[in-house]
Motif scaffolding. Structure first.
Motif, short mmCIF file in Angstrom:
data_model
loop_
_atom_site.label_atom_id
_atom_site.label_comp_id
_atom_site.label_asym_id
_atom_site.label_seq_id
_atom_site.Cartn_x
_atom_site.Cartn_y
_atom_site.Cartn_z
N ASP A 116 0.85 -1.17 0.00
CA ASP A 116 0.00 0.00 0.00
C ASP A 116 0.89 1.23 0.00
O ASP A 116 1.77 1.39 0.83
N GLY A 117 0.69 2.10 -0.95
CA GLY A 117 1.51 3.31 -0.98
C GLY A 117 2.82 3.14 -1.71
O GLY A 117 3.81 3.75 -1.33
N VAL A 118 2.88 2.29 -2.72
CA VAL A 118 4.10 2.17 -3.49
C VAL A 118 4.37 3.49 -4.19
O VAL A 118 3.49 4.34 -4.32
N GLU A 119 5.60 3.63 -4.69
CA GLU A 119 6.01 4.91 -5.25
C GLU A 119 5.11 5.38 -6.38
O GLU A 119 4.85 6.57 -6.54
N ARG A 169 9.49 6.26 -1.41
CA ARG A 169 8.86 5.93 -0.14
C ARG A 169 9.85 6.20 1.00
O ARG A 169 9.51 6.81 1.99
N ARG A 170 11.06 5.73 0.81
CA ARG A 170 12.14 5.98 1.79
C ARG A 170 13.27 6.66 1.05
O ARG A 170 13.85 6.09 0.12
N GLY A 171 13.57 7.86 1.44
CA GLY A 171 14.60 8.64 0.76
C GLY A 171 15.98 8.29 1.25
O GLY A 171 16.30 8.47 2.44
N GLU A 172 16.83 7.79 0.34
CA GLU A 172 18.20 7.43 0.69
C GLU A 172 19.16 8.10 -0.29
O GLU A 172 18.75 8.80 -1.22
N ILE A 173 20.45 7.87 -0.09
CA ILE A 173 21.47 8.55 -0.89
C ILE A 173 21.32 8.27 -2.37
O ILE A 173 21.52 9.16 -3.20
N ASP A 174 20.94 7.05 -2.75
CA ASP A 174 20.77 6.72 -4.17
C ASP A 174 19.75 7.63 -4.83
O ASP A 174 19.91 8.03 -5.99
N PHE A 199 13.40 16.67 -3.34
CA PHE A 199 13.45 15.25 -2.99
C PHE A 199 12.32 14.99 -2.01
O PHE A 199 12.36 15.42 -0.86
N ALA A 200 11.25 14.31 -2.48
CA ALA A 200 10.06 14.09 -1.66
C ALA A 200 9.95 12.62 -1.28
O ALA A 200 10.07 11.74 -2.14
N ALA A 201 9.72 12.36 0.00
CA ALA A 201 9.63 10.97 0.47
C ALA A 201 8.84 10.91 1.77
O ALA A 201 8.66 11.92 2.45
N GLN A 202 8.37 9.70 2.09
CA GLN A 202 7.68 9.52 3.36
C GLN A 202 8.66 9.58 4.54
O GLN A 202 8.28 9.96 5.64
N CYS A 219 14.52 19.03 0.57
CA CYS A 219 13.91 17.79 1.06
C CYS A 219 12.52 18.08 1.61
O CYS A 219 12.33 19.03 2.37
N VAL A 220 11.55 17.25 1.23
CA VAL A 220 10.17 17.41 1.69
C VAL A 220 9.64 16.07 2.15
O VAL A 220 9.72 15.08 1.41
N LEU A 221 9.11 16.03 3.36
CA LEU A 221 8.45 14.83 3.86
C LEU A 221 6.97 14.90 3.49
O LEU A 221 6.32 15.93 3.68
N VAL A 222 6.44 13.79 2.96
CA VAL A 222 5.04 13.74 2.56
C VAL A 222 4.32 12.71 3.42
O VAL A 222 4.87 11.68 3.79
#
Length: 238
Positions: A116-119, A169-174, A199-202, A219-222
């Motif tokens: 649920d909530g895939v990219e 979904r999860r923001g990492e260095i890649d 860069f938007a991520a949960q 960076c933005v958290l959603v």
């Protein structure tokens, strides 16, 4: 899948040796040939296992020798002995005593994990509500093509400048590296430059946030539940 609940002793021989004394355990034999032995703890992790490809040979237990008159204990009688052999010659011998349950089930073809909530879903929701990423942001195009891959969202900000958004979904260095490549490429286009990146991520790791800020990315958290209308931030106590 075969599920066997029984008292068993397990001996592994290969690059090292391991021994599990007689106890009640769950043995799983899957359609792919894998065999794993589980205790009633350790969550999903088995006590021992053999990954496919491997072969399972089941044979009757050898007769129990008569105990010596002065023997302190009598060996537990066995009902069967399983030998699981891996492709590298490793062996897993499972000596089975009393069997409490033995059942087989055809699980069919598994469709795989559907999260649920895939990219892709998160991208669709943010495309519908770009203002939730940054005030004044409007969508130009989803999956904007570039020679190094599609940009998730191509937008314009309140000043009519172009903004690209990379969604995870999860923001990492890649993900930060990916967004950096897109921005550098699009900034070579005189019709788009200057282009800034979001860069938007949960969730975003500390290392990814540090790298993004060092490269001038925002960076933005959603909040996925808010985007779906399942949560109202105004009704929260804290």
């Amino acid at each position: 899948m075969r599920l066997l609940i029984a008292r068993c002793q397990v001996d592994y021989a290969g690059r090292l040796t391991a021994h599990l004394p007689m106890a009640t355990r769950l043995i799983l034999v899957k359609a792919d040939g894998s065999v794993s032995i589980h205790a009633d703890d350790r969550a999903y992790k088995p006590l021992n296992w053999m990954s496919p490809p491997c072969t399972l040979t089941e044979r009757p237990a050898p007769p129990v020798p008569e105990p010596l008159p002065d023997a302190a204990a009598v060996a537990e009688p066995l009902t069967a002995v399983w030998e699981v052999r891996g492709r590298d010659g490793d062996t897993l011998q499972i000596s089975i005593g009393e069997v409490f349950s033995d059942s087989s089930h055809d699980l069919g073809v598994d469709p795989g994990l559907v999260k649920d909530g895939v990219e892709a879903h998160l991208q669709a929701l943010l495309a519908e509500h770009p203002g939730s990423i940054a005030p004044g942001l409007t969508l130009v195009r989803r999956e904007h093509p570039t020679p190094v891959g599609p940009v998730d969202l191509l937008c314009r900000d309140a000043d009519d400048a172009y903004v690209i958004v990379e969604i995870k979904r999860r923001g990492e260095i890649d993900g930060v590296e990916q967004l950096t490549r897109y921005r550098e490429l699009l900034n070579r286009d005189a019709l788009l430059a200057p282009v800034r990146g979001i860069f938007a991520a949960q969730s975003i790791t500390r290392q990814a946030r540090t790298l993004a800020e060092d490269r001038g990315l925002t960076c933005v958290l959603v909040d996925y539940d808010v985007l779906r209308g399942l949560d109202d931030p105004g009704s929260r106590l804290f």
